[in-house]
Design a protein around this motif. Structure first.
Motif: not given
Length: 198
Positions: A187-195
């Motif tokens: 199980g992986l999560s990939v979090s990208i900053r919106k701004n």
């Protein structure tokens, strides 16, 4: 290099050291290549397995990896030297929450350490992301237990699963990041900053 990696897999198996799932590290290596990642911060070195493979994804990648367990730290340093990657991988022996990285910025931050501290790691290290940078977190299924709490036998395991669930909720509610979850490996999560101007 291949010999050292196989040796590390055997060592991890024999000594009960958790190392990243093959599918998960393949996903991260592909991400590094496709997104031209140059600087990586890894929270949780263990024996250096994932750091070595990430460094193999591209000749341009430089990695800082943090490990608080002395035995694992020494093992990681030894393995990285064996692969002649000590110029590109720096292993920091410390508790990640104590480390000061002022002045450093990273394209990818990989969290794979104490599950109970995932939120603290994210909150601390998201400030070290370059614009367009990403935070990848591993073990969000925790051997299938996150979706199967009825099978948990011990209180300590239940506590870890509760914390992982809180982390998933934290990611889903985080207004600054868009997170995608992948059913890959554990199980992986990939979090990208919106701004990315922040």
């Amino acid at each position: 290099m291949k010999e050292v990696i196989m040796e590390m897999e055997r060592y991890a198996d024999t000594n009960n050291v958790p190392i990243i799932d093959v599918e998960s590290i393949k996903f991260i290596m592909k991400y590094i290549k496709l997104n031209n990642v140059k600087k990586v911060l890894e929270i949780g070195t263990a024996i250096g397995y994932s750091a070595i493979l990430m460094a193999n994804a591209s000749l341009d990648v430089e990695i800082t990896t943090i490990e608080r367990d002395e035995k694992r730290y020494r093992e990681a340093v030894k393995n990285i030297k064996k692969c002649s990657l000590d110029k590109r991988i720096e292993v920091v022996y410390n508790d990640a929450l104590e480390v000061n990285l002022a002045g450093y910025k990273y394209d990818l931050i990989f969290i794979d350490a104490a599950k109970g501290s995932y939120i603290k790691f994210f909150e601390k290290f998201c400030h070290y992301l370059n614009p367009g940078g990403v935070i990848i977190t591993d073990n969000l299924k925790f051997h299938g237990l996150v979706n199967n709490k009825a099978s948990i036998k011990t209180k300590s395991l239940r506590g870890i699963v509760d914390r992982i669930e809180r982390y998933i909720e934290f990611l889903n509610n985080n207004q600054d990041f868009i997170t995608k979850f992948y059913d890959i490996g554990d199980g992986l999560s990939v979090s990208i900053r919106k701004n990315n101007e922040k």
